[in-house]
Design a protein around this motif. Structure first.
Motif, mmCIF file in Angstrom:
data_model
loop_
_atom_site.group_PDB
_atom_site.id
_atom_site.type_symbol
_atom_site.label_atom_id
_atom_site.label_comp_id
_atom_site.label_asym_id
_atom_site.label_seq_id
_atom_site.Cartn_x
_atom_site.Cartn_y
_atom_site.Cartn_z
ATOM 1 N N ILE A 1 0.862 -1.189 0.000
ATOM 2 C CA ILE A 1 0.000 0.000 0.000
ATOM 3 C C ILE A 1 0.893 1.233 0.000
ATOM 4 N N ARG A 2 0.644 2.132 -0.917
ATOM 5 C CA ARG A 2 1.404 3.381 -0.983
ATOM 6 C C ARG A 2 0.602 4.507 -0.335
ATOM 7 N N TYR A 3 1.210 5.159 0.632
ATOM 8 C CA TYR A 3 0.590 6.317 1.283
ATOM 9 C C TYR A 3 1.429 7.541 0.951
ATOM 10 N N GLU A 4 0.839 8.488 0.221
ATOM 11 C CA GLU A 4 1.612 9.646 -0.225
ATOM 12 C C GLU A 4 0.777 10.913 -0.145
ATOM 13 N N ARG A 5 1.380 11.933 0.412
ATOM 14 C CA ARG A 5 0.724 13.233 0.527
ATOM 15 C C ARG A 5 0.494 13.861 -0.850
ATOM 16 N N VAL B 1 3.188 19.122 4.127
ATOM 17 C CA VAL B 1 3.937 18.559 5.252
ATOM 18 C C VAL B 1 5.426 18.805 5.062
ATOM 19 N N GLY B 2 5.890 18.765 3.829
ATOM 20 C CA GLY B 2 7.296 19.012 3.537
ATOM 21 C C GLY B 2 7.659 20.479 3.415
ATOM 22 N N PRO C 1 9.503 22.166 10.202
ATOM 23 C CA PRO C 1 9.037 22.975 9.070
ATOM 24 C C PRO C 1 9.322 24.461 9.247
ATOM 25 N N PHE C 2 9.347 25.171 8.123
ATOM 26 C CA PHE C 2 9.655 26.596 8.103
ATOM 27 C C PHE C 2 8.413 27.392 7.729
#
Length: 250
Positions: free
Chosen positions: A94-98, A208-209, A182-183
């Motif tokens: 299962i791929r979980y990606e934002r 998120v990144g 995070p910035f």
């Protein structure tokens, strides 16, 4: 047992959600720092780099029924190895990606297919290049002939091995911004201004990144912005939400 490849904040949050839902969860991280972030009640942590054979052995030895790949959107090899290991062992993948950040209509935004293309694009846009792409791509920028004579600023995690790599690549201490995100938008504006950045290079790693605030800061300052697109990978069972992952596991 469920194996979560948790190279991201949202991956770690998903692992905790799975544990809270009653699943036995094994989280795989690369470094001791990652282990410290992933350690939580109900979660077992495996530390260390896993190649294809390592993943297959781990799946077999821990009787893994499903692998939830929550690795970074740009960690292509991790995902390819995970899919191959699952296919070989009959574990569910299962791929979980934002989601990506929707980029604005900005006439100084340039899209690149990979870091090598981004380096060439940046070379024609300014002499002070602020890199927010992570440490793994720094060598590509440092060895691009078109960037000879440019000042490269590297924003990286404040980890000893990462800093050592930066120094080995030829970054001076004054060109290394070692801070964990995070910035905020305001902090990005301040950093880009402080270092007199002429070009910003980033990845579309999602909210998120921190991609949204890097993009908005560059736009506010009117700076050229080079965005490296996500790798083109055909994932199986791609999920964008925790609920979608849970639905596939039941």
């Amino acid at each position: 047992m469920i194996l979560v490849l948790a190279g991201t904040l949202d991956g770690r949050e998903l692992a905790m959600r799975l544990a809270a839902s009653g699943y036995d969860v094994l989280v795989s991280v690369v470094s001791d720092y990652g282990r410290s972030l992933a350690d939580a009640p109900g979660i077992t942590v495996h530390t260390g780099q896993l190649d294809l054979n390592g993943l297959r052995e781990l799946i077999t030895s821990r009787s893994i029924k499903a692998v939830v790949d929550a690795s970074h959107p740009y960690a292509v090899n991790v995902s390819l190895n995970a899919m191959a290991a699952c296919a070989a062992s009959c574990a569910k993948y299962i791929r979980y990606e934002r989601d990506e950040v929707i980029t604005p209509a900005y006439d100084r935004l340039y899209r690149a297919g990979d870091a090598a293309e981004a380096a060439k694009l940046a070379a024609g846009l300014g002499k002070v290049i602020f890199l927010t792409t992570g440490s793994r791509t720094l060598k590509i920028f440092k060895t691009e002939p078109l960037l000879t004579g440019c000042r490269l600023i590297a924003r990286v995690l404040p980890q000893p091995d990462v800093l050592a790599e930066c120094i080995a690549l030829g970054f001076s201490p004054g060109d290394i911004v070692a801070v964990k995100g995070p910035f905020s938008h305001q902090l990005n504006v301040a950093l880009f201004t402080e270092y007199a950045a002429e070009v910003i290079v980033t990845k579309n790693s999602g909210t998120v990144g921190g991609a949204d605030t890097k993009i908005s800061a560059a736009v506010e300052l009117g700076l050229p912005l080079v965005v490296i697109g996500r790798p083109d990978v055909e994932y199986r069972n791609l999920c964008r939400t925790q609920e979608a992952v849970l639905a596939l596991l039941t």
